[in-house]
Design a protein around this motif. Sequence first.
Motif, PDB file in Angstrom:
ATOM      1  N   ILE A   1      -2.930   3.310  -6.177  1.00 12.38           N
ATOM      2  CA  ILE A   1      -3.444   2.885  -7.483  1.00 12.38           C
ATOM      3  C   ILE A   1      -4.328   3.977  -8.081  1.00 12.38           C
ATOM      4  CG2 ILE A   1      -4.906   1.210  -8.676  1.00 12.38           C
ATOM      5  CD1 ILE A   1      -2.208   0.105  -7.924  1.00 12.38           C
ATOM      6  N   TYR A   2      -5.107   4.624  -7.233  1.00 10.94           N
ATOM      7  CA  TYR A   2      -5.934   5.737  -7.709  1.00 10.94           C
ATOM      8  C   TYR A   2      -5.048   6.864  -8.227  1.00 10.94           C
ATOM      9  CZ  TYR A   2      -9.003   9.817  -7.490  1.00 10.94           C
ATOM     10  OH  TYR A   2      -9.700  10.960  -7.790  1.00 10.94           O
ATOM     11  N   MET A   3      -3.983   7.163  -7.491  1.00 11.01           N
ATOM     12  CA  MET A   3      -3.046   8.187  -7.949  1.00 11.01           C
ATOM     13  C   MET A   3      -2.349   7.768  -9.242  1.00 11.01           C
ATOM     14  SD  MET A   3      -3.230  10.790  -5.999  1.00 11.01           S
ATOM     15  CE  MET A   3      -3.948  11.237  -4.410  1.00 11.01           C
ATOM     16  N   LEU A   4      -2.108   6.470  -9.395  1.00 13.23           N
ATOM     17  CA  LEU A   4      -1.564   5.978 -10.656  1.00 13.23           C
ATOM     18  C   LEU A   4      -2.521   6.280 -11.795  1.00 13.23           C
ATOM     19  CD1 LEU A   4       0.526   4.332 -12.275  1.00 13.23           C
ATOM     20  CD2 LEU A   4      -0.742   2.267 -11.638  1.00 13.23           C
ATOM     21  N   GLY A   5      -3.817   6.155 -11.528  1.00  8.17           N
ATOM     22  CA  GLY A   5      -4.809   6.514 -12.532  1.00  8.17           C
ATOM     23  C   GLY A   5      -4.738   7.984 -12.902  1.00  8.17           C
ATOM     24  N   LEU A   6      -4.544   8.847 -11.897  1.00  6.56           N
ATOM     25  CA  LEU A   6      -4.366  10.270 -12.187  1.00  6.56           C
ATOM     26  C   LEU A   6      -3.141  10.503 -13.059  1.00  6.56           C
ATOM     27  CD1 LEU A   6      -5.086  11.798  -8.650  1.00  6.56           C
ATOM     28  CD2 LEU A   6      -6.607  11.809 -10.613  1.00  6.56           C
ATOM     29  N   PHE A   7      -2.078   9.757 -12.773  1.00  8.83           N
ATOM     30  CA  PHE A   7      -0.851   9.876 -13.560  1.00  8.83           C
ATOM     31  C   PHE A   7      -1.091   9.457 -15.014  1.00  8.83           C
ATOM     32  CE2 PHE A   7       2.945   7.736 -15.238  1.00  8.83           C
ATOM     33  CZ  PHE A   7       3.875   8.766 -15.172  1.00  8.83           C
TER      34      PHE A   7
ATOM     35  N   ALA B   1      -8.840  -1.608  -9.636  1.00 12.46           N
ATOM     36  CA  ALA B   1      -8.750  -1.386 -11.078  1.00 12.46           C
ATOM     37  C   ALA B   1      -9.743  -0.320 -11.536  1.00 12.46           C
ATOM     38  CB  ALA B   1      -8.989  -2.698 -11.819  1.00 12.46           C
ATOM     39  N   PHE B   2     -10.961  -0.375 -11.026  1.00 12.80           N
ATOM     40  CA  PHE B   2     -11.971   0.618 -11.388  1.00 12.80           C
ATOM     41  C   PHE B   2     -11.589   2.001 -10.862  1.00 12.80           C
ATOM     42  CE2 PHE B   2     -16.125  -1.655 -12.641  1.00 12.80           C
ATOM     43  CZ  PHE B   2     -15.406  -2.632 -13.331  1.00 12.80           C
ATOM     44  N   ARG B   3     -11.015   2.040  -9.661  1.00 13.42           N
ATOM     45  CA  ARG B   3     -10.584   3.327  -9.115  1.00 13.42           C
ATOM     46  C   ARG B   3      -9.472   3.939  -9.960  1.00 13.42           C
ATOM     47  NH1 ARG B   3     -12.059   7.042  -5.517  1.00 13.42           N
ATOM     48  NH2 ARG B   3     -10.116   7.011  -4.331  1.00 13.42           N
ATOM     49  N   CYS B   4      -8.647   3.082 -10.539  1.00 16.08           N
ATOM     50  CA  CYS B   4      -7.576   3.575 -11.414  1.00 16.08           C
ATOM     51  C   CYS B   4      -8.177   4.287 -12.627  1.00 16.08           C
ATOM     52  CB  CYS B   4      -6.682   2.416 -11.846  1.00 16.08           C
ATOM     53  SG  CYS B   4      -5.249   2.914 -12.822  1.00 16.08           S
TER      54      CYS B   4
ATOM     55  N   LEU C   1       4.037  14.512 -12.884  1.00 12.68           N
ATOM     56  CA  LEU C   1       5.003  14.382 -11.806  1.00 12.68           C
ATOM     57  C   LEU C   1       4.333  14.557 -10.445  1.00 12.68           C
ATOM     58  CD1 LEU C   1       8.013  16.249 -13.412  1.00 12.68           C
ATOM     59  CD2 LEU C   1       7.672  13.794 -13.160  1.00 12.68           C
ATOM     60  N   ALA C   2       3.293  15.410 -10.388  1.00 16.25           N
ATOM     61  CA  ALA C   2       2.552  15.540  -9.140  1.00 16.25           C
ATOM     62  C   ALA C   2       1.887  14.223  -8.781  1.00 16.25           C
ATOM     63  CB  ALA C   2       1.505  16.655  -9.258  1.00 16.25           C
ATOM     64  N   ARG C   3       1.421  13.475  -9.789  1.00 15.84           N
ATOM     65  CA  ARG C   3       0.785  12.184  -9.522  1.00 15.84           C
ATOM     66  C   ARG C   3       1.798  11.152  -9.040  1.00 15.84           C
ATOM     67  NH1 ARG C   3      -3.110  15.094  -8.619  1.00 15.84           N
ATOM     68  NH2 ARG C   3      -4.012  16.130 -10.431  1.00 15.84           N
ATOM     69  N   VAL C   4       3.052  11.283  -9.490  1.00 17.40           N
ATOM     70  CA  VAL C   4       4.088  10.397  -8.961  1.00 17.40           C
ATOM     71  C   VAL C   4       4.207  10.591  -7.458  1.00 17.40           C
ATOM     72  CG1 VAL C   4       6.561   9.880  -8.970  1.00 17.40           C
ATOM     73  CG2 VAL C   4       5.360  10.289 -11.127  1.00 17.40           C
ATOM     74  N   ALA C   5       4.169  11.865  -7.025  1.00 13.22           N
ATOM     75  CA  ALA C   5       4.194  12.150  -5.591  1.00 13.22           C
ATOM     76  C   ALA C   5       2.946  11.594  -4.904  1.00 13.22           C
ATOM     77  CB  ALA C   5       4.299  13.653  -5.361  1.00 13.22           C
ATOM     78  N   GLY C   6       1.795  11.694  -5.590  1.00 18.59           N
ATOM     79  CA  GLY C   6       0.568  11.150  -5.016  1.00 18.59           C
ATOM     80  C   GLY C   6       0.619   9.642  -4.867  1.00 18.59           C
ATOM     81  N   ILE C   7       1.248   8.967  -5.822  1.00 16.01           N
ATOM     82  CA  ILE C   7       1.401   7.511  -5.731  1.00 16.01           C
ATOM     83  C   ILE C   7       2.294   7.149  -4.547  1.00 16.01           C
ATOM     84  CG2 ILE C   7       2.357   5.483  -6.900  1.00 16.01           C
ATOM     85  CD1 ILE C   7       1.596   6.866  -9.554  1.00 16.01           C
ATOM     86  N   MET C   8       3.338   7.949  -4.343  1.00 12.86           N
ATOM     87  CA  MET C   8       4.303   7.644  -3.288  1.00 12.86           C
ATOM     88  C   MET C   8       3.784   7.982  -1.897  1.00 12.86           C
ATOM     89  SD  MET C   8       7.721   9.069  -5.188  1.00 12.86           S
ATOM     90  CE  MET C   8       8.693   8.891  -3.684  1.00 12.86           C
ATOM     91  N   ALA C   9       2.907   8.985  -1.795  1.00 11.37           N
ATOM     92  CA  ALA C   9       2.499   9.486  -0.477  1.00 11.37           C
ATOM     93  C   ALA C   9       1.894   8.415   0.427  1.00 11.37           C
ATOM     94  CB  ALA C   9       1.532  10.659  -0.659  1.00 11.37           C
ATOM     95  N   PRO C  10       0.892   7.621  -0.025  1.00  8.83           N
ATOM     96  CA  PRO C  10       0.378   6.583   0.868  1.00  8.83           C
ATOM     97  C   PRO C  10       1.431   5.544   1.244  1.00  8.83           C
ATOM     98  CG  PRO C  10      -1.127   6.972  -0.962  1.00  8.83           C
ATOM     99  CD  PRO C  10       0.155   7.671  -1.303  1.00  8.83           C
TER     100      PRO C  10
ATOM    101  N   GLU D   1      -2.712  -2.789   4.660  1.00  8.20           N
ATOM    102  CA  GLU D   1      -1.917  -2.031   3.698  1.00  8.20           C
ATOM    103  C   GLU D   1      -2.623  -1.872   2.362  1.00  8.20           C
ATOM    104  OE1 GLU D   1      -0.713  -4.475   5.500  1.00  8.20           O
ATOM    105  OE2 GLU D   1       0.826  -3.547   6.775  1.00  8.20           O
ATOM    106  N   LEU D   2      -3.591  -2.745   2.070  1.00 13.02           N
ATOM    107  CA  LEU D   2      -4.319  -2.647   0.809  1.00 13.02           C
ATOM    108  C   LEU D   2      -5.067  -1.321   0.694  1.00 13.02           C
ATOM    109  CD1 LEU D   2      -5.770  -6.256   0.361  1.00 13.02           C
ATOM    110  CD2 LEU D   2      -3.913  -5.178  -0.926  1.00 13.02           C
ATOM    111  N   ASN D   3      -5.458  -0.762   1.827  1.00  8.75           N
ATOM    112  CA  ASN D   3      -6.141   0.529   1.793  1.00  8.75           C
ATOM    113  C   ASN D   3      -5.209   1.608   1.236  1.00  8.75           C
ATOM    114  OD1 ASN D   3      -8.073   2.570   2.324  1.00  8.75           O
ATOM    115  ND2 ASN D   3      -7.134   2.970   4.309  1.00  8.75           N
ATOM    116  N   ASP D   4      -3.976   1.668   1.750  1.00  5.29           N
ATOM    117  CA  ASP D   4      -3.012   2.648   1.251  1.00  5.29           C
ATOM    118  C   ASP D   4      -2.588   2.333  -0.172  1.00  5.29           C
ATOM    119  OD1 ASP D   4      -2.961   4.154   3.608  1.00  5.29           O
ATOM    120  OD2 ASP D   4      -1.491   2.823   4.515  1.00  5.29           O
TER     121      ASP D   4
END
Length: 440
Positions: free
Chosen positions: A141-147, A191-194, A349-358, A133-136
């Motif tokens: 977390i990367y999408m959180l960085g986009l947000f 963290a770096f990916r964020c 808001l699009a990044r919120v969807a990106g965070i939720m998608a995985p 699950e860490l992969n998803d």
Amino acid sequence: MSGVGEILKAVGDFGPFQKRLVLLTLFPCLGVAFHQFCQLFMVPHLPHHCDTSWIRAVGPNLTEEEQLNLTLPRDADGAYEQCSMYSPVDWDLDSIVAYGLNATEKCNNGWVYPAAQPPSLLTEFDLVCDRKELNDISQSIYMLGLFLGSMIFGPLSDRIGRQPVILISIFLQGLFGVGIAFVPHFYVYMAFRCVVGASVSGITMTLLALGTEWVGASCRPKAVLISHCCFAIGQMLLAGLSYGIHNWRLLEIAGSAPMFALFFYIWVIPESARWLVTKGRIEEAKKVLQKAASINKRTIPPGLLEQLKPETQTKPGSVLDLFRKKHLRKVTLIMSCTWQTGVGLCSMLARVAGIMAPLIGLLTQYHRAIPMAIFGSVPVVGGLFCFLLPETCGVDLADDTGDGCPPVEVCENANSISENEHMKGKDGGQDKDCTKTTYF
């Protein structure tokens, strides 16, 4: 407003100056495409099983197949279990062979992967079984960085300018992208990916804003489509890099280090003339407009340049301005529901969807149809909402929120403001303030 729209028409909609600018915006898109999808090539699906080397203490001459047969249970298909093993015992080898092992437990000593497999995120950080699950989660977390990047770099580009934010974002993407190749732990990797995700938002949002503010309305769709094509080229380059570079750390360096070569942008990327005018930096705006006209082999009438005036009645904008006015409220809510990429609030808001998608993908453990139902129905609803959006094809870029007027009325009011320095409503000429919101 301040006449900058009319001057930009005199400069030209899509001359050599704008074409060069669009060309410069393409190179960062290659790095953006790389970081958006590189993790897909760093976590391959590999066979694996628990490390059962404990039995070597009592059976050093066992073959690999004998070791696995004695220490690993089998699933319903007869294959070795990948996430469980027989519990170690203190017996001698003859007893283990004679009586066998029955009690099972999870892998406590790590996993074993094919020996010829090059290093990957999966093998180095054991992203299997209970840790898969860490992969998803890392993708979220990367999408959180986009947000976070949408929240930070949008207002920042409106405060300090487009060019500085572009340079800062490029530097962060190069620095933390290369840094990912040297992380010792998966949580440091996340963290770096964020941070890289935040830089991706800074690059895409600010380049889009800069290009939109320089390219005329008639050629704006063409410029945006060109950048999207370059993004697709970046995806193809990523596939080629991942085919030739199998070590995930070297792949990360190959995709991130070229960003440092873009620091020559500090000398060639122009600042937005519109932004300079909104900040009262009229002389700088005149210089960059004259330079653009010179490159385009156009001449700006001297009287038109003299119309540029600082905005004395403009008050700072905020996100709330998008909801106070009826027309903008409708557009904002619809765009927030439908966007997968973009700028400002809709991007957030699009990044919120990106965070939720995985994370939605993890619902397959309850029923495999749940993620498909969610991902299939939401775009249909969003697409239907798009029928309510106003047409903007061929409409000049508005410099303010326009007191809730539709796009055409905003343009008409924005043009008339260059003469009397404030906007008048349609209801009889009552003066109304303009609200500056250039980053939404």
